[in-house]
Design a protein around this motif. Structure first.
Motif, mmCIF file in Angstrom:
data_model
loop_
_atom_site.group_PDB
_atom_site.id
_atom_site.type_symbol
_atom_site.label_atom_id
_atom_site.label_comp_id
_atom_site.label_asym_id
_atom_site.label_seq_id
_atom_site.Cartn_x
_atom_site.Cartn_y
_atom_site.Cartn_z
ATOM 1 N N GLY A 161 0.829 -1.196 0.000
ATOM 2 C CA GLY A 161 0.000 0.000 0.000
ATOM 3 C C GLY A 161 0.865 1.248 0.000
ATOM 4 N N THR A 162 0.283 2.366 0.326
ATOM 5 C CA THR A 162 1.055 3.611 0.367
ATOM 6 C C THR A 162 1.871 3.742 1.646
ATOM 7 O OG1 THR A 162 -0.862 4.757 1.306
ATOM 8 C CG2 THR A 162 -0.593 4.833 -1.094
ATOM 9 N N ASP A 163 1.428 3.094 2.715
ATOM 10 C CA ASP A 163 2.150 3.201 3.983
ATOM 11 C C ASP A 163 2.285 1.866 4.700
ATOM 12 O OD1 ASP A 163 -0.449 2.827 4.738
ATOM 13 O OD2 ASP A 163 -0.651 4.692 5.858
ATOM 14 N N SER A 164 2.184 0.764 3.971
ATOM 15 C CA SER A 164 2.341 -0.546 4.601
ATOM 16 C C SER A 164 2.629 -1.616 3.550
ATOM 17 C CB SER A 164 1.083 -0.930 5.386
ATOM 18 O OG SER A 164 -0.003 -1.132 4.499
ATOM 19 N N VAL A 165 3.176 -2.727 4.027
ATOM 20 C CA VAL A 165 3.375 -3.913 3.191
ATOM 21 C C VAL A 165 3.002 -5.124 4.037
ATOM 22 C CG1 VAL A 165 5.838 -3.986 3.819
ATOM 23 C CG2 VAL A 165 5.017 -5.265 1.830
ATOM 24 N N THR A 166 2.249 -6.052 3.448
ATOM 25 C CA THR A 166 1.872 -7.276 4.140
ATOM 26 C C THR A 166 2.503 -8.470 3.423
ATOM 27 O OG1 THR A 166 -0.184 -7.489 2.868
ATOM 28 C CG2 THR A 166 -0.295 -6.295 4.962
ATOM 29 N N PHE A 167 2.759 -9.526 4.176
ATOM 30 C CA PHE A 167 3.479 -10.672 3.626
ATOM 31 C C PHE A 167 3.177 -11.922 4.445
ATOM 32 C CE2 PHE A 167 6.009 -8.369 6.676
ATOM 33 C CZ PHE A 167 6.526 -9.350 7.512
ATOM 34 N N LYS A 168 3.525 -13.063 3.883
ATOM 35 C CA LYS A 168 3.487 -14.332 4.601
ATOM 36 C C LYS A 168 4.922 -14.807 4.841
ATOM 37 C CE LYS A 168 0.430 -17.499 4.105
ATOM 38 N NZ LYS A 168 -0.401 -17.235 5.309
#
Length: 226
Positions: free
Chosen positions: A133-140
């Motif tokens: 996103g613009t202010d976050s990253v999600t991952f496994k």
């Protein structure tokens, strides 16, 4: 009308992940286990107390019992080979673990060999980014079965770089840690991300502490473009 900007998926943004690879080099005998390792650029296995562990088991899972033997890695190059020389091996299957530190909780790669000394299976730690996103990253994240993220004090961080070697020395712009003790799960890091800039996430097997997490226990990384 204001346009809605959807989070970007990683199919077109992620680079190939870097991880700690560990495999047999040939066959194990009754007294010797030749192996090769291919860790992350910037790692110094001897200085960082990388260690190899051995159990007698047929499961690709770190046992709750103490290892039969352990051996520190003797070289300081991130890639190389060595020979593990326990006292003796029975004609049974064995599990070996590669740790990015001196303790069992630092293990991030596994290999299993059979009664004939032939490698049957292996596991390498892995990251898979889900959304940016613009202010976050999600991952496994995927660590060896038998590890416990919270108890082992695992952590992960975000760097403004496309060089995994930087993760050993420069400070992260964001950090986090697993929310539970499962060996795989979801993570998130929060930081304002600049479009078209490269970032790298690193997962560390152990060493978390507020304000000054240990950076020598790097298990795997993934680089992406925001």
């Amino acid at each position: 009308m204001t346009a809605v900007v959807e989070p970007q998926t990683m199919a077109r943004l992620a680079y190939a992940p870097c991880t700690t690879k560990f495999q047999l080099q040939g066959k194990a005998t009754g007294t010797q286990i030749p192996f090769k390792f291919d860790t992350i650029d910037g790692n110094r296995p001897k200085s960082n107390a990388n260690t190899v562990f051995l159990w007698q088991t047929s499961d690709l899972r770190i046992p709750s019992t103490a290892p039969l033997f352990s051996m520190p890695v003797k070289k300081d190059e991130p890639k190389g080979s060595d020979v593990f020389q326990p006292v003796s091996l029975e004609r049974k299957p064995y599990l070996m673990g590669y740790g990015v530190g001196p303790e069992v909780k630092n293990i991030c790669s596994l290999l299993l060999f059979n009664e004939q000394g032939e490698e049957q299976k292996h596991f390498f730690a892995d990251l898979s980014i889900k959304e940016v996103g613009t202010d976050s990253v999600t991952f496994k994240y995927f660590m060896p079965a038998g590890t416990k993220g919270v108890t082992d004090r695992d952590w992960f961080g975000l760097w403004e770089t496309d060089s995994p070697a930087d993760l050993y020395s420069s400070r992260p712009v964001a950090t986090g840690y697993p929310s539970g003790n499962l060996h795989e799960g979801d993570g998130a890091l929060f930081h304002g991300l600049i479009r078209d800039r490269k970032y790298t996430i690193g997962y560390f097997k152990g060493g978390y502490q507020d304000g000054n997490p240990k950076q020598t226990t790097l298990a795997c990384t993934e680089t992406f473009t925001a």
